[in-house]
Design an enzyme around this catalytic site. Structure first.
Site, PDB file in Angstrom:
ATOM      1  CG  ASP A  56      -5.884   6.508  -6.865  1.00  0.00           C
ATOM      2  OD1 ASP A  56      -5.531   7.682  -7.095  1.00  0.00           O
ATOM      3  OD2 ASP A  56      -5.943   5.628  -7.745  1.00  0.00           O
ATOM      4  CD  GLU A  58      -6.327   4.001 -11.483  1.00  0.00           C
ATOM      5  OE1 GLU A  58      -6.420   4.563 -12.597  1.00  0.00           O
ATOM      6  OE2 GLU A  58      -5.532   4.369 -10.600  1.00  0.00           O
ATOM      7  CG  HIS A 198      -1.708   5.530 -13.859  1.00  0.00           C
ATOM      8  ND1 HIS A 198      -2.335   6.715 -13.581  1.00  0.00           N
ATOM      9  CD2 HIS A 198      -0.549   5.848 -14.499  1.00  0.00           C
ATOM     10  CE1 HIS A 198      -1.601   7.719 -14.044  1.00  0.00           C
ATOM     11  NE2 HIS A 198      -0.507   7.212 -14.602  1.00  0.00           N
ATOM     12  CG  ASP A 203      -1.852   5.371  -8.232  1.00  0.00           C
ATOM     13  OD1 ASP A 203      -0.796   4.723  -8.327  1.00  0.00           O
ATOM     14  OD2 ASP A 203      -2.437   5.886  -9.202  1.00  0.00           O
TER      15      ASP A 203
END
Length: 588
Positions: A56, A58, A198, A203
């Site tokens: 994942d 960001e 997030h 995540d």
């Protein structure tokens, strides 16, 4: 034929289809292969043995292409339900973190200012994920950022298999189970131990629980291997997926496959170096053509024809398509729908467009796949040479009147007797040379014409003459290639293959026998045995081979590969004239 040395040899003989029609080059029956058992390799990779890297990211925005950067990477490596390792790091985005991203993720400028840049992080992540199947929720987003970074840094991107849990959830879950397939929704549905918030590692951990929940659900639907999973997440319909058992009896061998419907009519013919693997592709995400989905929905069985070599498979495919004309094959269905240019044999010869080659000692140019191309080539001949254009035969002593072309100086006008046979035949000799030997005279004249048009800024007209000349040169080049092989009564050629030497017998441009000579075996007995089983053929008329032009050109491409050896006959490719001129044409 001696056992062992020619074990894999096959002959392109004849066999009748269910209507009784004899199909030249059809293979002997291979239905015995339908009873073979599956090997462990055929069962695919069990999901419990696959290592997944759930990742994942960001970022500072939604698009790497528009300048958004990675701010955090989190990943969890799992296999068989066990966590093997975790990867987490903040990433310096080399710019400010937007305020709305800080509100969403909690990542601030102060947190990333001392973090490593992506140039340091990406190699470490790729090492962590090496050899795994990448998993992400809405995978195109995460993999898109990672690939963009790899391209920018000139870091090779590994050929990862990628699994998208969002897509998997859409396929596996019903509308009444979950209102959407957002990560937070799925995490609650499957009771994930980590709540997505997030932040990349959190995540990723939640996505691991979602992945395991989905795989447990799919296990009840018969999805137990990575190959099953790839098929389940594809864009093919459930009906197509249910028919994947049609590929199970097929062997891992080169050959041709025929999809047949409930009436045993052929729907589609294809070829592959691995029959089972290729046919499996029609039931998975690797097949995205709409027409093929429609074809698979009608198919009831797949008939394999095992071939000794890849070339034999290609030739068999062409012959079977021409014989059956399957509705889902787009090419090669009508090999007889071609046109030729013919320089007639008569007292006052002319060049005309014809549909077939006759055994009449005339000179032919082609074949052209479309009549329009033949007419463009004909326009080049008429532009340079003043042979007559009128139809019909003329008597040796014509008593007609001159046409408008004669008055313009574009025709020698044999109609009104104003030219001698010797003078006219000299013009015919020039035409024949351009059609059959070297078109240089046409090339010189038309290139000068194109230069004149370009000087006058008539670029479209110049472009039209360029296209006409290209059509002519391709026709001459094709004729020369076909004639060269069609004139060879017998050739035996060999080239390195996957199982030894691929050996083929070619007579008058037609493939007559194929076999594989195992390494270390003496070639002479093998070749003698292969020749004894080879199909007998008669030469075709004129430049026409004893096969379709497409088959002969397929053989020619094989014979032009590096490493070819001649076991019988002599062969050399000397077709420089038309090809040389074609390479010098200005581009579009």
């Amino acid at each position: 034929m001696t056992t062992g040395s020619v074990l894999m040899a096959t002959t392109l003989g004849t066999v009748a289809d269910k209507s009784g029609t004899v199909l030249s080059g059809a293979a002997p029956s291979v239905r015995h292969v339908l009873g073979i058992q599956q090997s462990f390799d055929d069962l695919g990779r069990p999901l419990r043995d696959v290592t997944f890297c759930v990742v994942d990211l960001e970022t500072t925005g939604a698009s790497a292409a528009k300048g958004s950067m990675i701010t955090e990477i989190g990943a969890v490596k799992v296999r068989g339900g066990e966590v093997l390792g975790e990867f987490q790091t903040l990433v310096d985005p080399e710019g400010p973190v937007p305020a709305f991203i800080t509100v969403l993720t909690g990542i601030t400028d102060a947190m990333v200012v001392a973090a490593p840049r992506i140039a340091e992080v990406l190699p470490s992540f790729l090492e962590f994920a090496a050899g795994t199947v990448l998993v992400a929720h809405n995978a195109p987003f995460d993999t898109g950022f990672l690939k963009h970074a790899a391209r920018r840094l000139e870091v090779p991107w590994p050929a990862f298999e990628v699994l998208d849990t969002a897509v998997l959830a859409r396929r596996a879950l019903q509308r009444d189970e979950v209102r959407n397939v957002k990560l937070a929704t799925l995490a609650r549905h499957f009771g994930a131990t980590t709540t997505p918030d997030h932040r990349a590692l959190h995540d990723a951990r939640a996505t691991v629980d979602v992945l395991h929940g989905l795989l447990e659900r799919l296990g009840n639907l018969g999805v137990h291997s990575m190959e099953d999973l790839a098929g389940f997440t594809s864009r093919v319909t459930p009906e197509q997926r249910r028919k994947r058992h049609l590929a199970d009896p097929l062997p891992h061998a080169p050959g041709v496959y025929l999809f047949r419907d409930r009436n045993d009519e052929v729907l589609y013919v294809g070829t592959s170096r691995d029959l089972r693997r290729r046919v499996r592709g029609y039931f998975t995400e690797s097949e995205t053509r709409t027409r093929m989905g429609e074809m698979v929905s009608l198919a009831e069985r797949v008939e394999p024809i095992v071939c000794a070599t890849a070339l034999e498979a290609q030739v068999r495919e062409l012959r079977l398509i021409a014989a059956h004309r399957p509705p889902y094959n787009r090419r090669s269905r009508f090999p007889d729908r071609v046109t030729w240019l013919k320089l007639t044999r008569e007292p006052w010869p002319r060049v005309s467009v014809v549909a077939r080659v006759l055994d009449d000692d005339a000179d032919y140019l082609g074949p052209f796949r479309r009549r329009a191309l033949a007419e463009e080539a004909l326009a080049c001949l008429h532009e340079v040479f003043a042979v007559r254009r009128c139809a019909g035969r003329l008597p040796r002593t014509p008593r007609g009147s001159a046409c408008a072309l004669a008055e313009l100086g574009r025709c020698l006008s044999p109609c009104d007797g104003s030219v001698t046979q010797e003078h006219y035949q000299a013009e015919v000799v020039r035409v024949r040379r351009a059609m059959t030997a070297d078109p240089e005279e046409i090339v010189v004249a038309l290139r000068a014409r194109m230069r004149e048009l370009a000087v006058d800024e008539r670029y479209e007209d110049a472009g039209r003459w360029r296209d006409r000349l290209a059509a002519l040169l391709r026709g001459v080049h094709r004729t020369q290639r076909l004639r060269q092989l069609a004139g060879q009564a017998e050739l035996v050629a060999a080239a390195p293959g996957s199982g030894g030497w691929d050996v083929h017998v070619v007579r008058h441009g037609r493939l007559c026998a194929s076999g594989v000579l195992p390494p270390g075996r003496p070639p002479a007995p093998f070749v003698d045995a292969l020749l004894s089983t080879a199909e007998s053929v008669e030469p075709g008329p004129g430049p026409l081979p004893a096969a379709t032009a497409e088959e002969t050109e397929t053989i020619l491409r094989w014979m032009e590969q590096p490493g070819l050896r001649m076991a019988r006959g002599a062969w050399h490719s000397d077709l420089a004239s038309a090809a040389r001129h074609l390479s010098l044409l200005p581009s579009s």
